[in-house]
Design a protein around this motif. Structure first.
Motif, PDB file in Angstrom:
ATOM      1  N   PRO A  46       3.896  15.765  42.475  1.00  0.00           N
ATOM      2  CA  PRO A  46       4.883  16.724  41.935  1.00  0.00           C
ATOM      3  C   PRO A  46       5.980  16.068  41.096  1.00  0.00           C
ATOM      4  O   PRO A  46       6.371  16.612  40.065  1.00  0.00           O
ATOM      5  CB  PRO A  46       5.474  17.358  43.209  1.00  0.00           C
ATOM      6  CG  PRO A  46       4.418  17.226  44.213  1.00  0.00           C
ATOM      7  CD  PRO A  46       3.768  15.908  43.935  1.00  0.00           C
ATOM      8  N   ILE A  47       6.457  14.903  41.516  1.00  0.00           N
ATOM      9  CA  ILE A  47       7.566  14.294  40.776  1.00  0.00           C
ATOM     10  C   ILE A  47       7.091  13.758  39.422  1.00  0.00           C
ATOM     11  O   ILE A  47       7.836  13.777  38.432  1.00  0.00           O
ATOM     12  CB  ILE A  47       8.277  13.202  41.617  1.00  0.00           C
ATOM     13  CG1 ILE A  47       9.623  12.843  40.978  1.00  0.00           C
ATOM     14  CG2 ILE A  47       7.433  11.957  41.786  1.00  0.00           C
ATOM     15  CD1 ILE A  47      10.612  13.967  40.894  1.00  0.00           C
ATOM     16  N   ILE A  48       5.826  13.341  39.352  1.00  0.00           N
ATOM     17  CA  ILE A  48       5.280  12.895  38.049  1.00  0.00           C
ATOM     18  C   ILE A  48       5.231  14.082  37.080  1.00  0.00           C
ATOM     19  O   ILE A  48       5.667  13.993  35.924  1.00  0.00           O
ATOM     20  CB  ILE A  48       3.865  12.294  38.225  1.00  0.00           C
ATOM     21  CG1 ILE A  48       3.947  11.022  39.069  1.00  0.00           C
ATOM     22  CG2 ILE A  48       3.233  11.993  36.869  1.00  0.00           C
ATOM     23  CD1 ILE A  48       2.602  10.472  39.483  1.00  0.00           C
ATOM     24  N   MET A  90       0.176   8.396  37.967  1.00  0.00           N
ATOM     25  CA  MET A  90      -0.763   9.149  38.790  1.00  0.00           C
ATOM     26  C   MET A  90      -1.825   8.206  39.375  1.00  0.00           C
ATOM     27  O   MET A  90      -2.208   8.341  40.554  1.00  0.00           O
ATOM     28  CB  MET A  90      -1.427  10.230  37.922  1.00  0.00           C
ATOM     29  CG  MET A  90      -1.950  11.422  38.694  1.00  0.00           C
ATOM     30  SD  MET A  90      -0.680  12.456  39.455  1.00  0.00           S
ATOM     31  CE  MET A  90      -0.266  13.580  38.146  1.00  0.00           C
ATOM     32  N   THR A  91      -2.289   7.256  38.569  1.00  0.00           N
ATOM     33  CA  THR A  91      -3.277   6.276  39.044  1.00  0.00           C
ATOM     34  C   THR A  91      -2.687   5.430  40.168  1.00  0.00           C
ATOM     35  O   THR A  91      -3.327   5.203  41.210  1.00  0.00           O
ATOM     36  CB  THR A  91      -3.721   5.355  37.882  1.00  0.00           C
ATOM     37  OG1 THR A  91      -4.090   6.176  36.790  1.00  0.00           O
ATOM     38  CG2 THR A  91      -4.883   4.477  38.272  1.00  0.00           C
ATOM     39  N   ALA A 148      -3.892  15.268  38.172  1.00  0.00           N
ATOM     40  CA  ALA A 148      -3.802  15.356  39.638  1.00  0.00           C
ATOM     41  C   ALA A 148      -5.132  15.792  40.248  1.00  0.00           C
ATOM     42  O   ALA A 148      -5.529  15.309  41.323  1.00  0.00           O
ATOM     43  CB  ALA A 148      -2.682  16.326  40.033  1.00  0.00           C
ATOM     44  N   LEU A 149      -5.837  16.695  39.554  1.00  0.00           N
ATOM     45  CA  LEU A 149      -7.148  17.143  40.057  1.00  0.00           C
ATOM     46  C   LEU A 149      -8.159  15.994  40.047  1.00  0.00           C
ATOM     47  O   LEU A 149      -8.896  15.803  41.017  1.00  0.00           O
ATOM     48  CB  LEU A 149      -7.675  18.308  39.206  1.00  0.00           C
ATOM     49  CG  LEU A 149      -7.060  19.666  39.498  1.00  0.00           C
ATOM     50  CD1 LEU A 149      -7.509  20.692  38.477  1.00  0.00           C
ATOM     51  CD2 LEU A 149      -7.414  20.146  40.915  1.00  0.00           C
ATOM     52  N   ILE A 150      -8.150  15.246  38.950  1.00  0.00           N
ATOM     53  CA  ILE A 150      -9.080  14.099  38.859  1.00  0.00           C
ATOM     54  C   ILE A 150      -8.766  13.087  39.964  1.00  0.00           C
ATOM     55  O   ILE A 150      -9.663  12.580  40.656  1.00  0.00           O
ATOM     56  CB  ILE A 150      -8.996  13.439  37.458  1.00  0.00           C
ATOM     57  CG1 ILE A 150      -9.541  14.394  36.397  1.00  0.00           C
ATOM     58  CG2 ILE A 150      -9.757  12.118  37.425  1.00  0.00           C
ATOM     59  CD1 ILE A 150      -9.290  13.957  34.969  1.00  0.00           C
ATOM     60  N   ALA A 151      -7.455  12.827  40.148  1.00  0.00           N
ATOM     61  CA  ALA A 151      -7.046  11.878  41.185  1.00  0.00           C
ATOM     62  C   ALA A 151      -7.455  12.384  42.568  1.00  0.00           C
ATOM     63  O   ALA A 151      -7.904  11.603  43.422  1.00  0.00           O
ATOM     64  CB  ALA A 151      -5.532  11.668  41.109  1.00  0.00           C
ATOM     65  N   PRO A 209       4.162  22.429  45.581  1.00  0.00           N
ATOM     66  CA  PRO A 209       5.361  21.652  45.239  1.00  0.00           C
ATOM     67  C   PRO A 209       5.391  21.216  43.776  1.00  0.00           C
ATOM     68  O   PRO A 209       6.455  21.211  43.153  1.00  0.00           O
ATOM     69  CB  PRO A 209       5.267  20.420  46.144  1.00  0.00           C
ATOM     70  CG  PRO A 209       4.302  20.749  47.196  1.00  0.00           C
ATOM     71  CD  PRO A 209       3.395  21.801  46.668  1.00  0.00           C
ATOM     72  N   MET A 210       4.215  20.876  43.235  1.00  0.00           N
ATOM     73  CA  MET A 210       4.176  20.450  41.822  1.00  0.00           C
ATOM     74  C   MET A 210       4.615  21.593  40.903  1.00  0.00           C
ATOM     75  O   MET A 210       5.413  21.415  39.978  1.00  0.00           O
ATOM     76  CB  MET A 210       2.754  20.004  41.444  1.00  0.00           C
ATOM     77  CG  MET A 210       2.644  19.545  40.003  1.00  0.00           C
ATOM     78  SD  MET A 210       0.933  19.427  39.472  1.00  0.00           S
ATOM     79  CE  MET A 210       0.681  17.692  39.589  1.00  0.00           C
TER      80      MET A 210
END
Lengths: 182, 267
Positions: B110-112, B83-84, B158-161, B184-185
């Protein structure tokens, strides 16, 4: 007196103080039931009795309040007995019928106090000569004071089936009684 | 006249009464009572009754805590790194192509999440599954707890990113970015979960999710004619459909996992 079902409910919720009372109420009766189902084999009845109580404790969560606790408890005992005879070893070594019919009079497996007299021995032989499903119903109704409906609940069979098994079992017992008189 | 009268034959009763009740061993009974008191009591079934709100919260917390081990440290670190990395790449690309700022993250997040979810069910993912199958907690609850744990972890990442990206680049707006990757996630995670339940193989499930996602991404960014016949699943109009697919996928997956757990219990 507190109903069996209430005691069972309390045990379900973790109250272990009711164990004494539940065991006191049913220990002797369950032993008599198993002893008759096993054709008077005391050691086996004792083993099945212990196992029945342990199963009762482990399965107490499955008891459905307020259904009759007695029927549920006897159902566990019946299943213990059936499982014992259904095991592969038992199928190939002996059955309750063979065991009782072949026992000599001085066999220690039969409790000497119980079946010392000839009348009691005849009853044991007659019961052992019945098919398991008829013996279970007769012992429940005649010795354990189950109503026909309670027997049906405990054995998980329809009421009509209990009646037919009891009727056929009684007919067979009567014919054996007549043969003995002759 | 009672129809059952013939079933209570007095002569038979008299005959049977010759086998009297047996005396029992008092010491054995006392020993039995002592032994019974040491047996742990199972958790009661609460048929016909409802747990109060506090008990429900406590139960949910205990189940979630017990399932923490499924989201192992390795998986967590891997998802965090990916994610990072995705956020960094997105940030770099947003400087190069302001028109497509944030797109990289929409494609990566989404793929993560799907990878994480794919590894929450199956023999390799959970060697203690059979033991779990014997627990008094419903298998449906366990599977849902795992799904909630993994998905929530990915969601938070994902929200933090996204917050980081929105704060770092003037070309990225927070809410549209979240809306773009959330549907999509959710959908891809649900499908990965369903595949892991269907195939019982986390790796194959993850690879299938990757292949499916690659097709969606290719449709969105490539100009290949044969892909243009497929619907574009990354448009705002497609989001309700993606949520619906996710809902169906999770429901179907939970149903299948419960059947599988019952099969394990019958073994």
């Amino acid at each position: 007196m507190i109903a069996d079902e209430v005691l069972a409910r309390r045990l379900q919720t973790g109250d272990r103080t009711v164990i004494d009372e539940i065991v006191r109420r049913y220990y002797d009766a369950l032993f008599g039931y198993l002893l008759r189902l096993t054709g008077g084999r005391r050691a086996l009845a004792d083993d099945l009795l212990q196992e029945t109580w342990i199963r009762m404790m482990r399965g107490i969560a499955q008891y459905q309040y307020p259904r009759p606790f007695k029927s549920w408890l006897y159902a566990i005992a019946t299943n213990q007995m059936r499982n014992h005879y259904a095991s592969a070893e038992m199928r190939h070594t002996d059955t309750v019928d063979d065991a009782i019919l072949e026992l000599p009079f001085d066999d220690h497996a039969i409790d000497s106090d119980l079946i010392a007299d000839e009348d009691a021995r005849q009853v044991a032989r007659a019961l052992a000569a019945l098919p398991d499903f008829q013996r279970e119903v007769i012992v429940l109704v005649y010795y354990s004071d189950f109503s026909l409906q309670d027997a049906a609940d405990s054995l998980a069979i329809p009421l009509g089936t209990v009646k037919s098994r009891l009727s056929n079992g009684i007919a067979r017992l009567r014919s054996m009684m007549k043969a003995t008189e002759l | 006249m009672n129809d059952d009268r013939h079933l209570h034959d007095d002569q038979v009763r008299a005959f049977l009464s010759a086998w009297r009740d047996a005396p029992t061993d008092e010491h054995a009974r006392t020993r039995l009572i002592m032994a019974l008191k040491t047996i742990p009591l199972p958790a009661p079934h609460v048929q016909g009754t409802r747990l109060d709100a506090r008990a429900r919260v406590l139960q949910a917390w205990l189940i979630l805590r017990a399932q923490r081990r499924v989201v192992g440290a390795t998986l967590c670190v891997a998802m965090l790194l990916m994610m990072t990395l995705g956020a960094m790449v997105t940030l770099s690309l947003s400087q190069v192509d302001p028109n497509r700022s944030g797109l990289a993250f929409v494609l990566v997040a989404p793929i993560i999440a799907a990878f994480g979810v794919a590894f929450l069910y199956g023999d390799d993912a959970d060697p203690a599954l059979e033991l779990q199958a014997a627990s008094p907690v419903s298998p449906r609850l366990i599977v849902l707890a795992r799904l909630a744990l993994v998905f929530t972890f990915d969601l938070v990442l994902a929200l933090i990113a996204s917050i980081f990206l929105a704060a770092s680049s003037a070309n990225i707006t927070l809410l549209p970015l979240i809306a773009a990757w959330l549907a999509p996630m959710t959908c891809l995670s649900a499908l990965a979960f369903l595949m892991s339940v269907l195939l019982f193989d986390p790796l194959i499930s993850a690879l299938l999710a990757l292949a499916l996602w690659a097709a969606v991404v290719a449709r969105h960014i490539a100009e290949l004619p044969f892909l243009q016949r497929l619907p574009d699943m990354l448009t705002p109009e497609a989001r309700p459909v993606l949520y619906l697919i996710a809902l169906i996928g999770v429901a179907f997956g939970v149903m299948l996992s419960v059947r599988e757990d019952h099969r394990l219990k019958r073994r």
